[in-house]
Scaffold this motif. Structure first.
Motif, short mmCIF file in Angstrom:
data_model
loop_
_atom_site.label_atom_id
_atom_site.label_comp_id
_atom_site.label_asym_id
_atom_site.label_seq_id
_atom_site.Cartn_x
_atom_site.Cartn_y
_atom_site.Cartn_z
N VAL A 191 1.53 13.78 -113.64
CA VAL A 191 0.56 14.87 -113.47
C VAL A 191 1.23 16.22 -113.77
O VAL A 191 0.66 17.07 -114.48
CB VAL A 191 -0.01 14.86 -112.04
N ALA A 192 2.42 16.43 -113.26
CA ALA A 192 3.13 17.69 -113.50
C ALA A 192 3.43 17.86 -114.98
O ALA A 192 3.30 18.97 -115.54
CB ALA A 192 4.43 17.72 -112.69
N GLN A 193 3.80 16.78 -115.66
CA GLN A 193 4.10 16.85 -117.09
C GLN A 193 2.85 17.22 -117.88
O GLN A 193 2.90 18.06 -118.79
CB GLN A 193 4.64 15.50 -117.56
N ILE A 194 1.71 16.59 -117.55
CA ILE A 194 0.46 16.88 -118.26
C ILE A 194 0.09 18.34 -118.08
O ILE A 194 -0.27 19.05 -119.05
CB ILE A 194 -0.66 15.96 -117.77
N ARG A 195 0.16 18.83 -116.87
CA ARG A 195 -0.24 20.23 -116.60
C ARG A 195 0.71 21.21 -117.28
O ARG A 195 0.27 22.26 -117.77
CB ARG A 195 -0.26 20.46 -115.10
N GLY B 296 -0.26 24.00 -120.36
CA GLY B 296 -0.13 25.39 -119.93
C GLY B 296 -0.66 25.63 -118.53
O GLY B 296 -1.08 26.74 -118.19
N GLY B 297 -0.67 24.59 -117.73
CA GLY B 297 -1.16 24.74 -116.36
C GLY B 297 -2.65 24.89 -116.27
O GLY B 297 -3.19 25.30 -115.26
N GLY B 298 -3.36 24.55 -117.37
CA GLY B 298 -4.79 24.83 -117.42
C GLY B 298 -5.64 23.80 -116.73
O GLY B 298 -6.31 24.07 -115.74
N ALA B 299 -5.64 22.58 -117.23
CA ALA B 299 -6.66 21.61 -116.81
C ALA B 299 -6.43 21.14 -115.39
O ALA B 299 -5.41 20.58 -115.06
CB ALA B 299 -6.64 20.42 -117.75
N GLY B 300 -7.39 21.37 -114.54
CA GLY B 300 -7.38 20.81 -113.20
C GLY B 300 -8.22 19.56 -113.21
O GLY B 300 -8.67 19.08 -114.22
N HIS B 301 -8.46 19.00 -112.05
CA HIS B 301 -9.29 17.82 -111.99
C HIS B 301 -9.96 17.77 -110.64
O HIS B 301 -9.55 18.43 -109.70
CB HIS B 301 -8.48 16.55 -112.24
N HIS C 11 2.01 9.39 -121.35
CA HIS C 11 1.41 9.44 -120.01
C HIS C 11 0.91 8.06 -119.59
O HIS C 11 1.02 7.68 -118.41
CB HIS C 11 0.26 10.44 -119.98
N ALA C 12 0.32 7.35 -120.53
CA ALA C 12 -0.31 6.06 -120.20
C ALA C 12 0.72 5.02 -119.79
O ALA C 12 0.50 4.25 -118.85
CB ALA C 12 -1.11 5.56 -121.40
#
Length: 466
Positions: free
Chosen positions: A453-457, A461-466, A410-411
Motif C-alpha cells: 500500500v505504501a509503495q502504491i501511494r 504521489g500520495g494521491g489515490a486513497g481508498h 503489486h500483485a
C-alpha cells in the motif's frame, strides 16, 4: 625611493642622498640667493657686470634657457615628490594586506609592488643623475648646457610621471584586497575583547558554582587549559599574525562560553541526576515485583498451549532477575559517582541502568502479552483471520484503482500474502494448534500488505486513497 626632498631656488625639490654631500650646500646657497638678489639689484650700476666678483651675464637668450631649465628642474622635483608620497602611501596599504592575508592574490600583490619599486628606483636614479649633472646657478652657465639640462630633466620628469601612473593603477587594483584586510583588522580588537570577557564570565560562573558546594573540577581544568591562549592573545597580532589571532580569539570565546554554560547548568544537572537515581531505583524495585509474576504466566502457557507457543519465554524470569541485579549494582556505582561529583560517570551509569530496565520491562511484558493474545486467538481465531483478509482485500482494491490489470510488482506480493495466510490457517487444525505461529504469520502478512500500500501511494504521489 632613496632620495629625500630638498629646497630648490624657486620651490622645493628633493636632494639626492648620493649627490656627494652637496645637496645641503646647494639648498643654503639657493636660499641666500633669494635674499641677496634684491640688494644686488640696488647696488649694482650699469657697466658693473664686467667688474671683478660680479655675475657674468650672457644676454637674454642664455637667461631664458637658464629659466626654462630651472622650471624643468622644479617640475621634475614636483613629480619626484608626488611619486615618493604615492609609494609611501601604497607601502602602508600593502603592509596592511600582508599582515592579514596570505592568499595567492595577496602574495601576487606584494610581488607586483616590489617590481614597481624597482621601476621607481630606476626612474629616481635617472632624476638624481640629471639633477647632479647640472649646476643651473653657475655664473658661466652656457645656453647649450641649459638646453641640455632642460631636456634631461624633462625626460626624467616624464619617466617619473609614467611610473606614478602605473603606481596609481596598481593602487586601484588593490581595492578589494585592502578592503578585506581593513575589515579583518577592524574585527581584531572587538574579537580579542570578547574572548577576554568570555574567559572572565566562565571564571565567575565557576566561582558561583563552587559557592554552592559543587567542585566542577573538569570545567576548571578546561578553563585552565585556555590560559596559554589568553597569553598569546595579550602578546598581540604583531607577534602571532592577524588571521591567527582572530581565529584564536573566536575559538577561546566559544570554548569559554561553553564552559560558562555548563557551569551555570551544573546545579540543575546535579538535581536531575538525583531525581533519576530515585526514579530508576523505584523502577528497579517495581520490575523485581513484576518479574516474580512471570513464572505463573509461564505455568499457564505450558498447561494450555503447545510448546512452540512459550519455549522462547523460558529464560525470561532468570534473565529479568539478572538484569535487575545488574541495574541495582550500576545504581550504587552511579550514586558513588554523584557523591564524588564525577558527573559524566554518573550520567553514563544511569544510562546503562535505564537500558537494562527497559530490556527487562520488555521481556516481562512479553510474557503477559503472549498469554493475552493466545487466549484471544484460541477463543476466536476467525477474528484474526478476517482482520488479515480485510487488509489484503484493501490492498488489492488500491492496486486495481484506475487499472484493468494490476501491476505485477503489486500483485505478486499480495498473491503470496494470500497463500501465506491460508497456510497459517491450516496450522490451526489438529489437537494442539500452534496459535503463536499463526499469530506471527498473520502479523507478517499484514506488514507485507502495508508495504505494498505504501509503495502504491508513493508511486502515485500520495494521491489515490481508498
Amino acid at each position: 625611493m632613496t632620495a629625500t626632498p630638498g629646497t630648490p631656488s624657486t620651490q622645493p625639490y628633493p636632494t639626492p642622498s648620493d649627490s656627494r654631500g652637496r645637496g645641503t650646500a646647494w639648498a643654503l646657497r639657493d636660499t641666500l640667493a633669494l635674499v641677496s638678489l634684491p640688494v644686488l639689484a640696488v647696488l649694482v650700476v650699469p657697466g658693473a657686470f664686467a667688474g671683478g666678483g660680479t655675475r657674468r651675464w650672457f644676454g637674454g637668450r642664455a637667461e631664458s634657457q637658464r629659466a626654462e631649465a630651472q622650471a624643468a628642474k622644479d617640475a621634475a622635483a614636483a613629480a619626484f615628490y608626488e611619486l615618493d608620497t604615492a609609494q609611501r602611501d601604497l607601502r602602508i596599504s600593502v603592509e596592511t594586506i600582508t599582515a592579514v592575508d596570505d592568499s595567492p592574490a595577496a602574495r601576487r600583490a606584494v610581488s607586483d609592488f616590489e617590481a614597481l619599486g624597482r621601476r621607481i628606483d630606476e626612474a629616481s636614479r635617472r632624476y638624481i643623475q640629471a639633477v647632479d649633472a647640472h649646476d643651473l646657478d653657475r655664473d658661466d652657465l652656457e645656453a647649450a648646457t641649459a638646453v641640455r639640462a632642460r631636456g634631461e630633466l624633462t625626460a626624467a620628469k616624464d619617466e617619473l610621471v609614467r611610473v606614478k601612473q602605473e603606481l596609481d593603477r596598481f593602487g586601484e587594483g588593490l581595492g578589494p584586497l585592502l578592503g578585506k584586510a581593513e575589515t579583518q583588522l577592524a574585527r581584531l580588537a572587538p574579537a580579542v575583547e570578547r574572548a577576554r570577557q568570555a574567559l572572565l564570565g566562565a571564571s565567575n560562573a565557576l566561582d558561583a558554582v563552587r559557592g554552592k558546594g559543587l567542585r566542577a573540577d573538569d570545567l576548571a581544568a578546561r578553563l585552565a587549559a585556555l590560559s596559554p591562549e589568553l597569553t598569546r592573545l595579550n602578546e598581540g597580532a604583531g607577534r602571532h599574525g592577524v588571521a591567527q589571532t582572530l581565529e584564536r580569539a573566536e575559538r577561546v570565546q566559544r570554548e569559554a562560553a561553553a564552559i560558562r554554560a555548563e557551569a551555570e547548568r551544573l546545579p540543575e544537572k546535579a538535581a536531575e541526576i538525583d531525581h533519576r537515581l530515585v526514579s530508576l531505583r523505584t523502577r528497579a524495585q517495581a520490575l523485581t515485583t513484576r518479574a516474580g509474576q512471570v513464572d505463573p504466566v509461564l505455568s499457564e502457557l505450558r498447561r494450555r498451549f503447545a510448546a512452540a507457543c512459550w519455549q522462547d519465554l523460558q529464560q525470561v524470569p532468570a534473565q529479568a532477575a539478572e538484569n535487575v541485579r545488574q541495574a541495582e549494582l550500576k545504581l550504587r556505582e552511579a550514586q558513588a559517582a554523584r557523591e564524588a561529583q564525577r558527573w559524566p560517570d554518573a550520567t553514563s551509569l544511569l544510562s546503562t541502568v535505564r537500558a537494562l530496565l527497559n530490556t527487562t520491562d520488555e521481556a516481562v511484558s512479553a510474557a503477559g502479552d503472549r498469554l493475552q493474545r493466545l487466549n484471544a486467538v484460541q477463543k476466536d481465531p476467525q477474528g484474526e483471520i478476517e482482520r488479515t483478509r480485510f487488509a489484503i482485500r484493501d490492498a488489492q482494491r488500491l492496486a486495481m484503482t484506475g487499472r484493468t490489470t494490476p501491476d505485477p510488482r503489486h500483485a505478486r506480493p499480495l498473491d503470496d500474502a494470500v497463500a501465506r495466510l491460508e497456510r497459517a490457517i491450516g496450522t490451526l487444525e489438529g489437537r494442539h494448534p500452534d496459535y503463536w505461529h499463526f499469530l506471527t504469520e498473520a502479523d507478517a502478512v499484514r506488514r507485507t500488505t502495508a508495504r505494498v500500500v505504501a509503495q502504491i501511494r508513493e508511486e502515485r504521489g500520495g494521491g489515490a486513497g481508498h
